[in-house]
Design an enzyme around this catalytic site. Structure first.
Site, PDB file in Angstrom:
ATOM      1  N   THR A   1      37.147  37.501  43.726  1.00  0.00           N
ATOM      2  CA  THR A   1      38.024  37.338  42.566  1.00  0.00           C
ATOM      3  C   THR A   1      37.696  38.349  41.481  1.00  0.00           C
ATOM      4  O   THR A   1      36.530  38.568  41.132  1.00  0.00           O
ATOM      5  CB  THR A   1      37.893  35.914  41.998  1.00  0.00           C
ATOM      6  OG1 THR A   1      38.224  34.979  43.036  1.00  0.00           O
ATOM      7  CG2 THR A   1      38.833  35.705  40.824  1.00  0.00           C
TER       8      THR A   1
ATOM      9  N   LYS B   1      43.284  38.008  38.937  1.00  0.00           N
ATOM     10  CA  LYS B   1      43.792  37.095  37.920  1.00  0.00           C
ATOM     11  C   LYS B   1      44.732  37.845  36.972  1.00  0.00           C
ATOM     12  O   LYS B   1      44.421  38.951  36.516  1.00  0.00           O
ATOM     13  CB  LYS B   1      42.632  36.503  37.114  1.00  0.00           C
ATOM     14  CG  LYS B   1      41.701  35.609  37.928  1.00  0.00           C
ATOM     15  CD  LYS B   1      42.330  34.276  38.241  1.00  0.00           C
ATOM     16  CE  LYS B   1      41.323  33.309  38.854  1.00  0.00           C
ATOM     17  NZ  LYS B   1      41.925  31.987  39.134  1.00  0.00           N
TER      18      LYS B   1
ATOM     19  N   ASP C   1      46.921  35.702  41.077  1.00  0.00           N
ATOM     20  CA  ASP C   1      46.849  34.316  40.593  1.00  0.00           C
ATOM     21  C   ASP C   1      47.144  34.290  39.101  1.00  0.00           C
ATOM     22  O   ASP C   1      46.374  34.808  38.299  1.00  0.00           O
ATOM     23  CB  ASP C   1      45.456  33.746  40.863  1.00  0.00           C
ATOM     24  CG  ASP C   1      45.328  32.289  40.456  1.00  0.00           C
ATOM     25  OD1 ASP C   1      46.335  31.681  40.042  1.00  0.00           O
ATOM     26  OD2 ASP C   1      44.203  31.745  40.552  1.00  0.00           O
TER      27      ASP C   1
ATOM     28  N   LYS D   1      41.697  22.613  47.336  1.00  0.00           N
ATOM     29  CA  LYS D   1      40.326  22.699  46.826  1.00  0.00           C
ATOM     30  C   LYS D   1      39.667  21.332  46.915  1.00  0.00           C
ATOM     31  O   LYS D   1      40.262  20.327  46.504  1.00  0.00           O
ATOM     32  CB  LYS D   1      40.311  23.183  45.369  1.00  0.00           C
ATOM     33  CG  LYS D   1      40.824  24.604  45.178  1.00  0.00           C
ATOM     34  CD  LYS D   1      40.857  25.002  43.714  1.00  0.00           C
ATOM     35  CE  LYS D   1      41.384  26.425  43.547  1.00  0.00           C
ATOM     36  NZ  LYS D   1      41.547  26.802  42.122  1.00  0.00           N
TER      37      LYS D   1
ATOM     38  N   CYS E   1      38.312  27.360  45.493  1.00  0.00           N
ATOM     39  CA  CYS E   1      37.183  26.731  44.829  1.00  0.00           C
ATOM     40  C   CYS E   1      37.303  26.875  43.318  1.00  0.00           C
ATOM     41  O   CYS E   1      38.090  27.672  42.814  1.00  0.00           O
ATOM     42  CB  CYS E   1      35.866  27.348  45.302  1.00  0.00           C
ATOM     43  SG  CYS E   1      35.726  29.123  44.977  1.00  0.00           S
TER      44      CYS E   1
ATOM     45  N   ASP F   1      39.373  31.591  49.860  1.00  0.00           N
ATOM     46  CA  ASP F   1      38.972  32.034  48.523  1.00  0.00           C
ATOM     47  C   ASP F   1      37.741  31.225  48.112  1.00  0.00           C
ATOM     48  O   ASP F   1      37.806  30.350  47.249  1.00  0.00           O
ATOM     49  CB  ASP F   1      40.134  31.837  47.543  1.00  0.00           C
ATOM     50  CG  ASP F   1      39.770  32.218  46.113  1.00  0.00           C
ATOM     51  OD1 ASP F   1      39.008  33.176  45.927  1.00  0.00           O
ATOM     52  OD2 ASP F   1      40.249  31.522  45.184  1.00  0.00           O
TER      53      ASP F   1
END
Length: 344
Positions: free
Chosen positions: A136, A161, A188, A265, A292, A317
């Site tokens: 990420t 992100k 995301d 998740k 997560c 992820d």
């Protein structure tokens, strides 16, 4: 074999670098987790973790700690060999606290496996030896450099992100792509876009040559119509994350929208809920990601066992342990660059 006691405490784990999403007013410098210890009547201890995120479930570490402590005396005496009655009792105790419930559930699953003389990977099917995770990149100025560092460690998939300023987001995404031109990208938005902004952003990213694999939770978690709008019009799959906390949420999503995938998740749904959501998504022909929160190696180890045991997930992820600075040896999973495998 019965539960003798359950205790919990809050632990703070420093991040390796600041972490920023569209939902953060300030950069996060650490992760706060509720560390749970379940003791059986033979004296063996079995851990669990609850890592709440307020904008997802409404919980905080403090509220999760209170919930675990309140549930502890009621759960005392439950037989962990009988996993379904134990989890049914837990669900009834904490119906509005999914992350606190997930943390206790994780400890119960570990105790259940230990009493049976098995491991979670085997219990959940033993489908795959390993999985490959993305890494990420949060909303920070040095994201391109972090991407280069990730690529040097073997990562090929990058979750980026976005959700601040669409123009700045696109510029940063293009800079990341330039830094790792062979990478694959997952975006995301953490609920930050309007449906129209989401579609426009994806089209502009593709027009700029960025190879996008998917767009995650582009709009508010309560905006099912907006999710459907984006899914109907985006040229890449749209995934729901914050919009799906439970199997009933997943059922509503597949009935009411064209959303192509769900990010599952354990911290939202528990392991049992994750299995049920996966079954719903598969039956409806939808894609699956296993994701997560900012979880420790111990917590990620359970999700890796779930991913490898079931073999059900199209995208992985599970990188948060790589973003944290944890003391001591890694005793919970095998982690070599992007390749993750359960200890068994």
């Amino acid at each position: 074999m019965r539960i003798h006691s359950l205790s919990a405490r809050i632990e703070e784990i420093p991040l390796r670098a600041p972490f920023v999403t569209a939902r953060d007013a300030l950069a996060r410098q650490s992760a706060r987790t509720v560390v749970i210890s379940l003791v059986l009547d033979d004296g063996t201890q079995h851990p669990g973790d609850a890592v709440p995120v307020a904008y997802v479930t409404g919980e905080t570490p403090e509220s999760a700690l209170r919930d675990v402590q309140a549930a502890a005396p009621v759960l005392s005496g439950l037989d962990v060999r009988r996993i379904r009655p134990a989890l049914d009792r837990l669900d009834a105790l904490l119906p509005a606290s999914p992350t606190a419930r997930a943390g206790i559930e994780s400890a119960i699953w570990r105790a259940h496996a230990a009493v049976l003389g098995a491991d979670l990977w085997t219990l959940w099917g033993g489908a795959r030896e390993s999985v490959e995770t993305d890494i990420t990149l949060s909303i920070v100025d040095d994201a391109p450099e972090r991407a280069r560092e990730g690529a040097a460690r073997g990562f090929q998939a990058f979750k980026v992100k976005v959700g601040g300023d669409p123009e700045a987001d696109l510029a940063r995404l293009c800079a990341i792509h330039a830094a790792v031109p062979g990478g694959r990208f997952r975006v995301d938005a953490n609920q930050a876009f309007t449906p129209q902004e989401a579609v426009r952003f994806v089209n502009e990213a593709l027009a700029s040559g960025v190879p996008l694999e998917l767009l995650e939770q582009p709009v508010s978690k309560s905006d099912m119509a907006g999710l459907d709008y984006a899914a109907q019009r985006c040229p890449v799959p749209v995934f729901a994350d914050e919009a799906v906390l439970s199997p009933s949420d997943a059922l509503r999503l597949v009935r009411e929208t064209a959303v192509q995938g769900i990010n599952v998740k354990v911290m939202k749904s528990g392991a049992r809920g994750a299995l049920e959501i996966a079954a719903i998504a598969r039956a409806a022909g939808r894609l699956l990601m296993l994701g997560c929160m900012l979880e420790s190696r111990r917590s990620i180890g359970l999700s890796v066992a779930l991913a490898c045991g079931t073999g059900a997930f199209d995208f992985i992820d599970l990188d948060s342990h790589l973003l944290l600075t944890e003391p001591g040896p890694n005793e919970w999973l095998i982690s070599h660059g992007p390749v993750l495998a359960p200890l068994r």
